[in-house]
Write a protein that holds these residues in place. Sequence first.
Motif, PDB file in Angstrom:
ATOM      1  N   PRO A 139     -51.918  68.102  -2.073  1.00 46.98           N
ATOM      2  CA  PRO A 139     -53.419  68.569  -2.529  1.00 46.98           C
ATOM      3  C   PRO A 139     -53.812  68.986  -3.849  1.00 46.98           C
ATOM      4  N   HIS A 140     -54.080  68.442  -5.221  1.00 44.18           N
ATOM      5  CA  HIS A 140     -54.106  68.870  -6.441  1.00 44.18           C
ATOM      6  C   HIS A 140     -55.671  69.319  -6.497  1.00 44.18           C
ATOM      7  N   SER A 141     -56.678  69.100  -6.043  1.00 45.24           N
ATOM      8  CA  SER A 141     -58.118  69.016  -6.857  1.00 45.24           C
ATOM      9  C   SER A 141     -58.174  70.327  -7.752  1.00 45.24           C
ATOM     10  N   GLY A 142     -58.479  69.636  -8.742  1.00 42.57           N
ATOM     11  CA  GLY A 142     -59.020  70.657 -10.278  1.00 42.57           C
ATOM     12  C   GLY A 142     -57.835  71.109 -10.739  1.00 42.57           C
ATOM     13  N   CYS A 143     -57.347  69.450 -10.416  1.00 44.82           N
ATOM     14  CA  CYS A 143     -55.720  69.087 -11.791  1.00 44.82           C
ATOM     15  C   CYS A 143     -55.767  67.883 -12.106  1.00 44.82           C
ATOM     16  N   ILE A 144     -55.229  67.730 -12.874  1.00 48.26           N
ATOM     17  CA  ILE A 144     -54.085  66.338 -12.824  1.00 48.26           C
ATOM     18  C   ILE A 144     -52.570  66.345 -13.229  1.00 48.26           C
ATOM     19  N   PHE A 145     -52.352  65.222 -12.553  1.00 52.31           N
ATOM     20  CA  PHE A 145     -50.859  64.630 -12.551  1.00 52.31           C
ATOM     21  C   PHE A 145     -50.626  63.801 -14.100  1.00 52.31           C
ATOM     22  N   VAL A 146     -49.848  63.868 -15.002  1.00 47.70           N
ATOM     23  CA  VAL A 146     -49.679  62.784 -16.745  1.00 47.70           C
ATOM     24  C   VAL A 146     -49.092  62.633 -16.794  1.00 47.70           C
ATOM     25  N   PRO A 147     -48.323  61.251 -16.525  1.00 45.87           N
ATOM     26  CA  PRO A 147     -47.197  60.734 -17.072  1.00 45.87           C
ATOM     27  C   PRO A 147     -46.876  61.428 -18.697  1.00 45.87           C
ATOM     28  N   LEU A 148     -45.262  61.920 -18.295  1.00 44.62           N
ATOM     29  CA  LEU A 148     -44.913  61.610 -19.747  1.00 44.62           C
ATOM     30  C   LEU A 148     -44.509  60.936 -20.752  1.00 44.62           C
ATOM     31  N   ALA A 149     -44.349  60.661 -21.784  1.00 47.88           N
ATOM     32  CA  ALA A 149     -44.433  59.413 -22.196  1.00 47.88           C
ATOM     33  C   ALA A 149     -42.521  59.340 -23.020  1.00 47.88           C
ATOM     34  N   ALA A 150     -41.338  58.378 -23.029  1.00 50.09           N
ATOM     35  CA  ALA A 150     -40.295  58.541 -23.211  1.00 50.09           C
ATOM     36  C   ALA A 150     -39.876  58.852 -24.409  1.00 50.09           C
ATOM     37  N   PRO A 151     -38.747  59.924 -24.533  1.00 47.93           N
ATOM     38  CA  PRO A 151     -38.222  59.915 -22.513  1.00 47.93           C
ATOM     39  C   PRO A 151     -38.801  61.104 -21.686  1.00 47.93           C
ATOM     40  N   VAL A 169     -52.537  76.285 -11.808  1.00 45.67           N
ATOM     41  CA  VAL A 169     -52.719  75.048 -12.935  1.00 45.67           C
ATOM     42  C   VAL A 169     -54.622  75.287 -12.648  1.00 45.67           C
ATOM     43  N   THR A 170     -54.737  75.117 -11.393  1.00 39.70           N
ATOM     44  CA  THR A 170     -56.030  74.403 -11.295  1.00 39.70           C
ATOM     45  C   THR A 170     -57.231  75.735 -11.443  1.00 39.70           C
ATOM     46  N   ALA A 171     -56.383  77.241 -11.495  1.00 37.71           N
ATOM     47  CA  ALA A 171     -57.529  78.512 -11.601  1.00 37.71           C
ATOM     48  C   ALA A 171     -57.938  78.390 -12.999  1.00 37.71           C
ATOM     49  N   GLY A 172     -56.259  77.636 -14.520  1.00 38.09           N
ATOM     50  CA  GLY A 172     -56.178  77.545 -15.743  1.00 38.09           C
ATOM     51  C   GLY A 172     -55.800  78.860 -16.137  1.00 38.09           C
ATOM     52  N   GLU A 173     -54.743  79.137 -15.561  1.00 38.43           N
ATOM     53  CA  GLU A 173     -53.666  80.232 -15.877  1.00 38.43           C
ATOM     54  C   GLU A 173     -53.059  79.838 -16.597  1.00 38.43           C
ATOM     55  N   ALA A 222     -46.214  66.405 -16.679  1.00 34.01           N
ATOM     56  CA  ALA A 222     -47.586  67.483 -16.965  1.00 34.01           C
ATOM     57  C   ALA A 222     -48.696  67.281 -15.807  1.00 34.01           C
ATOM     58  N   VAL A 223     -48.614  68.592 -15.339  1.00 33.74           N
ATOM     59  CA  VAL A 223     -50.080  69.280 -14.252  1.00 33.74           C
ATOM     60  C   VAL A 223     -50.641  69.674 -15.762  1.00 33.74           C
ATOM     61  N   LEU A 224     -52.095  69.738 -15.350  1.00 37.12           N
ATOM     62  CA  LEU A 224     -53.457  70.175 -16.405  1.00 37.12           C
ATOM     63  C   LEU A 224     -54.453  70.446 -15.488  1.00 37.12           C
ATOM     64  N   PRO A 225     -55.210  71.216 -15.940  1.00 38.07           N
ATOM     65  CA  PRO A 225     -56.382  71.704 -14.971  1.00 38.07           C
ATOM     66  C   PRO A 225     -57.276  70.284 -15.687  1.00 38.07           C
ATOM     67  N   GLU A 226     -58.199  70.019 -14.835  1.00 34.09           N
ATOM     68  CA  GLU A 226     -58.723  69.026 -14.974  1.00 34.09           C
ATOM     69  C   GLU A 226     -59.631  68.750 -15.822  1.00 34.09           C
ATOM     70  N   ASP A 227     -60.155  69.598 -16.445  1.00 33.24           N
ATOM     71  CA  ASP A 227     -60.862  69.955 -17.628  1.00 33.24           C
ATOM     72  C   ASP A 227     -60.010  70.311 -19.160  1.00 33.24           C
ATOM     73  N   LEU A 276     -47.386  69.762 -25.648  1.00 30.11           N
ATOM     74  CA  LEU A 276     -47.632  70.804 -24.908  1.00 30.11           C
ATOM     75  C   LEU A 276     -47.587  71.469 -25.994  1.00 30.11           C
ATOM     76  N   LYS A 277     -46.971  71.680 -26.855  1.00 24.67           N
ATOM     77  CA  LYS A 277     -46.584  73.262 -27.304  1.00 24.67           C
ATOM     78  C   LYS A 277     -47.821  74.367 -27.916  1.00 24.67           C
ATOM     79  N   GLY A 278     -47.349  74.963 -27.268  1.00 27.53           N
ATOM     80  CA  GLY A 278     -48.458  76.241 -27.897  1.00 27.53           C
ATOM     81  C   GLY A 278     -49.782  76.729 -26.391  1.00 27.53           C
ATOM     82  N   GLU A 279     -48.492  75.617 -25.324  1.00 28.63           N
ATOM     83  CA  GLU A 279     -49.756  76.474 -24.305  1.00 28.63           C
ATOM     84  C   GLU A 279     -49.034  77.315 -23.146  1.00 28.63           C
ATOM     85  N   ARG A 280     -50.103  78.004 -22.251  1.00 31.08           N
ATOM     86  CA  ARG A 280     -49.054  79.090 -21.383  1.00 31.08           C
ATOM     87  C   ARG A 280     -48.855  78.177 -20.196  1.00 31.08           C
ATOM     88  N   TRP A 281     -47.604  78.411 -19.833  1.00 36.00           N
ATOM     89  CA  TRP A 281     -46.505  77.478 -19.033  1.00 36.00           C
ATOM     90  C   TRP A 281     -46.538  78.724 -17.878  1.00 36.00           C
TER      91      TRP A 281
END
Length: 305
Positions: free
Chosen positions: A252-264, A235-239, A169-174, A188-193
Amino acid sequence: MEFHQLRYFIAAAEDLSISAAAKRLHVTQPALSRQIAVLEAELGVSLFDRIRKRIHLTEAGRFFLPKARQIVCDAETGAQQLREQFGKARRTLRLGFLPPFLDDLVAPAVREFRQRHPRAQVSLFELPPRAQLDRLRNHELDAAILGNISEGDRALFTIRTLSRHKMAAVLPEDHPLARKKSISLSALKGERWISLSDAFFPGRREFLRNLCTKAGFEPEIVSEVDSLSMMIGAVTAGEGVALMPEHCRKLPHSGCIFVPLAAPVPTTELLLVLPRQELSRELITLTSLIAELAAQIAKDLRDRR
């Protein structure tokens, strides 16, 4: 608009650093900055934001980057074909690839290839999957390294699976979930994609929808972009949020975070795509080196887990 200005812009956009781009291109920083400024003046838009000695692509810059790459690629391909057909240039192997795989897969494979075939030439083209497939079909590329492709495209080419890569998952840093060690896709249900555009990355919208459906929800896709850098920028812009292969973390991904996904954990394929024809000795060597390196990279990743 000059080709060297486009190359300067592309390098600065990839490195997000004037000094790093200047060093890579063997020019001075003032010269590179000046030519980018001339390009911006001609286009009538700012391509970069300059904030506290750092540069970031503007929305216009993210929009223009894949188009600048396309212009440079078309010019280099046309010039090389002209030299080969009407001049005395040796046949050049043309390899298309995606940016996350340049440093650890493409560059080492080409370096080893040149040691084995010192008289052979290789030209590299960083292109989105649709452009790579179109150029393969038109005999403007000899091989392509790209991700998942449609069944229709698979029927037209010889396909070799190089490796599989976990999605993240790639999320804004905030974002409230940005500091988690891992998250479930259903969180991430309910998020804008943000999705990659099917015009440039065929099948990616459906790929995202299928993954989210398996997780129990239908994604609200609010934007489609035509490059990996534009996806990170959106993603960094919050869209919205996005899914990308973990391998893209090196971009380069300043302003966003890569978060590992849980199994599966969902995965995506990395493919080597070739025309359905007899391969030259040189192309067999190059593709074999790519396959060997991809297998080694996958093994190293498994060993680190």
